[in-house]
Design a protein around this motif. Sequence first.
Motif, mmCIF file in Angstrom:
data_model
loop_
_atom_site.group_PDB
_atom_site.id
_atom_site.type_symbol
_atom_site.label_atom_id
_atom_site.label_comp_id
_atom_site.label_asym_id
_atom_site.label_seq_id
_atom_site.Cartn_x
_atom_site.Cartn_y
_atom_site.Cartn_z
ATOM 1 N N GLN A 99 0.660 -1.248 0.141
ATOM 2 C CA GLN A 99 -0.246 0.178 -0.353
ATOM 3 C C GLN A 99 0.907 1.650 0.417
ATOM 4 N N GLN A 100 1.987 1.338 0.621
ATOM 5 C CA GLN A 100 2.843 2.768 0.831
ATOM 6 C C GLN A 100 3.599 2.484 -0.892
ATOM 7 N N LEU A 101 3.890 1.603 -1.107
ATOM 8 C CA LEU A 101 4.546 1.717 -2.291
ATOM 9 C C LEU A 101 3.620 2.101 -3.474
ATOM 10 N N THR A 102 2.453 2.072 -3.390
ATOM 11 C CA THR A 102 1.813 2.567 -4.541
ATOM 12 C C THR A 102 1.290 3.638 -5.578
ATOM 13 N N VAL A 103 1.363 5.094 -4.759
ATOM 14 C CA VAL A 103 2.075 5.686 -5.313
ATOM 15 C C VAL A 103 3.027 6.210 -6.036
ATOM 16 N N ILE A 104 4.716 5.684 -5.831
ATOM 17 C CA ILE A 104 5.517 5.669 -6.350
ATOM 18 C C ILE A 104 5.743 4.392 -7.590
ATOM 19 N N THR A 105 4.404 3.686 -7.464
ATOM 20 C CA THR A 105 4.410 2.420 -8.399
ATOM 21 C C THR A 105 4.076 3.012 -10.028
ATOM 22 N N ARG B 280 7.753 4.422 -17.458
ATOM 23 C CA ARG B 280 7.947 3.864 -18.680
ATOM 24 C C ARG B 280 6.820 3.039 -18.454
ATOM 25 N N PRO B 281 5.888 3.390 -19.095
ATOM 26 C CA PRO B 281 4.173 2.893 -19.189
ATOM 27 C C PRO B 281 3.991 2.129 -19.762
ATOM 28 N N GLU B 282 4.828 1.702 -21.251
ATOM 29 C CA GLU B 282 4.548 0.316 -21.232
ATOM 30 C C GLU B 282 4.669 -0.592 -20.502
ATOM 31 N N ILE B 283 5.402 -0.208 -19.396
ATOM 32 C CA ILE B 283 5.610 -1.402 -18.204
ATOM 33 C C ILE B 283 3.923 -1.983 -17.549
ATOM 34 N N ALA B 284 3.521 -0.641 -17.734
ATOM 35 C CA ALA B 284 2.062 -1.608 -16.494
ATOM 36 C C ALA B 284 1.331 -2.137 -17.884
ATOM 37 N N THR B 285 2.074 -2.231 -19.536
ATOM 38 C CA THR B 285 0.653 -3.023 -20.008
ATOM 39 C C THR B 285 1.699 -4.803 -19.775
ATOM 40 N N TYR B 286 3.011 -4.812 -20.142
ATOM 41 C CA TYR B 286 3.396 -5.895 -19.536
ATOM 42 C C TYR B 286 2.374 -6.530 -18.710
ATOM 43 N N PHE B 287 2.536 -6.129 -17.337
ATOM 44 C CA PHE B 287 2.190 -6.539 -16.556
ATOM 45 C C PHE B 287 0.247 -6.231 -16.747
ATOM 46 N N GLY B 288 -0.024 -6.173 -17.138
ATOM 47 C CA GLY B 288 -1.920 -6.168 -17.005
ATOM 48 C C GLY B 288 -2.365 -5.536 -16.104
ATOM 49 N N VAL B 289 -1.785 -3.551 -15.727
ATOM 50 C CA VAL B 289 -1.910 -2.980 -14.774
ATOM 51 C C VAL B 289 -2.986 -1.782 -15.480
ATOM 52 N N SER B 290 -4.182 -1.793 -14.921
ATOM 53 C CA SER B 290 -4.788 -0.506 -15.720
ATOM 54 C C SER B 290 -4.496 0.695 -14.989
ATOM 55 N N ASP B 291 -5.207 1.805 -15.532
ATOM 56 C CA ASP B 291 -5.486 2.760 -15.748
ATOM 57 C C ASP B 291 -5.390 3.320 -14.085
ATOM 58 N N ILE B 292 -6.903 2.653 -13.305
ATOM 59 C CA ILE B 292 -6.976 2.705 -11.953
ATOM 60 C C ILE B 292 -5.784 2.656 -11.266
ATOM 61 N N ASP B 293 -5.009 1.267 -11.450
ATOM 62 C CA ASP B 293 -3.654 1.332 -10.677
ATOM 63 C C ASP B 293 -2.342 2.003 -11.060
ATOM 64 N N ALA B 294 -3.003 2.125 -12.361
ATOM 65 C CA ALA B 294 -1.103 2.363 -12.918
ATOM 66 C C ALA B 294 -1.443 4.165 -13.351
ATOM 67 N N LYS C 164 -3.302 7.737 -13.921
ATOM 68 C CA LYS C 164 -4.479 8.073 -15.388
ATOM 69 C C LYS C 164 -3.884 8.581 -17.000
ATOM 70 N N ASN C 165 -4.369 8.046 -17.851
ATOM 71 C CA ASN C 165 -3.779 8.195 -19.657
ATOM 72 C C ASN C 165 -3.382 6.741 -19.426
ATOM 73 N N ILE C 166 -2.229 5.957 -18.585
ATOM 74 C CA ILE C 166 -0.700 5.752 -18.901
ATOM 75 C C ILE C 166 -1.308 4.637 -20.092
ATOM 76 N N MET C 167 -2.196 4.221 -20.040
ATOM 77 C CA MET C 167 -2.633 3.529 -21.311
ATOM 78 C C MET C 167 -1.883 3.871 -22.515
ATOM 79 N N SER C 168 -2.731 4.955 -22.703
ATOM 80 C CA SER C 168 -1.972 5.529 -23.590
ATOM 81 C C SER C 168 -1.305 6.744 -23.489
ATOM 82 N N LYS C 169 -0.041 6.149 -23.460
ATOM 83 C CA LYS C 169 0.983 7.216 -23.011
ATOM 84 C C LYS C 169 2.705 6.426 -23.988
#
Length: 625
Positions: free
Chosen positions: A47-53, A60-74, A76-81
């Motif tokens: 929980q403490q690392l949520t913001v820093i993640t 590195r927006p593409e890494i959120a895509t790699y791990f299947g992390v949605s914009d809600i958790d990754a 705002k608009n990470i999927m579009s960057k």
Amino acid sequence: MKKIINILMISLLVTACGEPSATNTETPATKLGENTTTAGHSLNLKQQLTVITQHYFALRPEIATYFGVSDIDAGKNIMSKLTDYSPSGENHRRKGLNAILNELNAIDTATLNTSENISLNAIKSEIKGALLPAKAVAYGTVLGEYGVWFLPYTVSHLSGLHIEFPGYMEDKFAVNNSAEAKAYLTRLSMYPAAMGTLIDKLNLDAQMGVIPPDFVIDKTIASLQQQLNGMAAEHPLVTSFNEKLLTAEVTDREALGQSAAELVESKYYPATRQLISALNNIRPKASHNAGIGHLPQGKKLYQTMIQHLANSDKTAEQIHQLGLSEVARICTEMDGLLKKVGYNEGTVGERMQVLLNDPQYLYPDTAEGKQQLLADIHADLAQVNAKLPLWFSHLPAQEVAVEAVPDSRAASTSGALYDAPSQDGSRKGTFWISLYDMAALPSYSLQTLTYHETNPGHHLQTLIGLSDQLPLLSSIFYSNAAGEGWALYAERLASEMGIYADNPINDIGRLQSELHRAVRLVVDTGIHAKDWSREQAIDYMVTTEGIHLSEATAEIERYVVWPAQALGYKLGELKIIELREKAKQALGDKFDIKVFHDRLLENGALPLDLMEQKINQWLASVKAV
């Protein structure tokens, strides 16, 4: 090879390639310290690392895509960057990574349990390692390949936007609804802007005297030209998108698919041609030198890469000599086994060349041959899965998928790799194998390769390490030496399970795989610290191992652009074996291999020094009882 492609700055503006003609900037709303307590209760490390993640994903927006992390958790608009590769973007990432480390150091460890403290220390250790090369030289790319490694060359045949982009988009970008379909198209539209940033960095590094070797540039250009073959509507970026739209039953599928084809034609293809032109412009200045030792501060850089990717303070010369010693030991073992099956004449390498060219061990380069190879992988996997409960208390709940690398990317993919599953479980962990050169995949090598990438190798290791209780950064900032060391150890473990008892030919293939990792210690240090040429390294590999020339060439050219990464396999395996022997001696009759494996894997791929520290603490606690 594990692909954790593989993974902010709190007070700094977050920059990414947001619009086709401009960069997005956002200011993080919350600092990590503001989220350490809720209603008087301490938050756990995850929980403490949520913001820093989220701040990491902004870099590195593409890494959120790699791990299947949605914009809600990754965020705002990470999927579009897309990542900003420009010189200013690179400086921003380096400062951002330093800021992450400062924030991690500020966490009150007294509020964490033992497992959380181990994970936090591991994340910090890997970030420090990633920063070492960035502090040594101004060129190169921090958080490069798989979002973790430092890369000396911004563009190569294995790394860069041109390699990452199609891989993420085709295989990993989830399209479950119209909003995600539009985000996919947004990323496609941004490709030229992102490519512009990459070319700016390529040119600046070239001005510093940092240009990939001529053979790397040639191979990269050839791969890029392949991406331009065919009609846009038939490109995998379009066909894979259409398949996702159909599966998700998204409305307006035809219009969305047409938009993707138009963007590939009007954006993706021109940007690809732009990179080809940029590479052609610097090609006349490229040398044939394979090692980074000839680059500015190259020798210093290589030593930091050894620390970064091999978790080792050994010098290049010490590693080189260790490699020669391991080569001699393994060759002696192979010699005895080869004689038992009737191969008596010549060196180990020469006898392995005979084996390599024996038709009975070669899969036909046909659709039927490729199907048979994939079927054999599934059979080998079933064989080892049946034995796993005797060696592990915790087993992955999710099966591993086995897929051939798409033809459009097979030539630029290094052999085989493992992709971690998505966080939501919608995408399985996947063993990808390139069938581009079937001659480099004799049947006697396939079983060991399968166990390295799946069970008990990367898949088992990754699924156990991907605990819901651990922060995602524990997986992103994984230890290359621990991850690849475990996978090589897993090959040995399969032998200890009795898998090869009735198949000496495949056991020879296992030993050849171990020899390959010992040879890597010799050639990687030879190239980058002893001024070996590409050709010298290829010749040593072919002569010593008896592998196919095309495989040796691909391997050596990989080490050229990923310095020290290949050292992690053998150095990591040797550390695991050392710790297991230590545990056996310390515990005697109390030693349980299943418990040892549980303790080793439960916190993910820890840096080797922290792995040793953890095992020592466990042994002390057991002996104290």
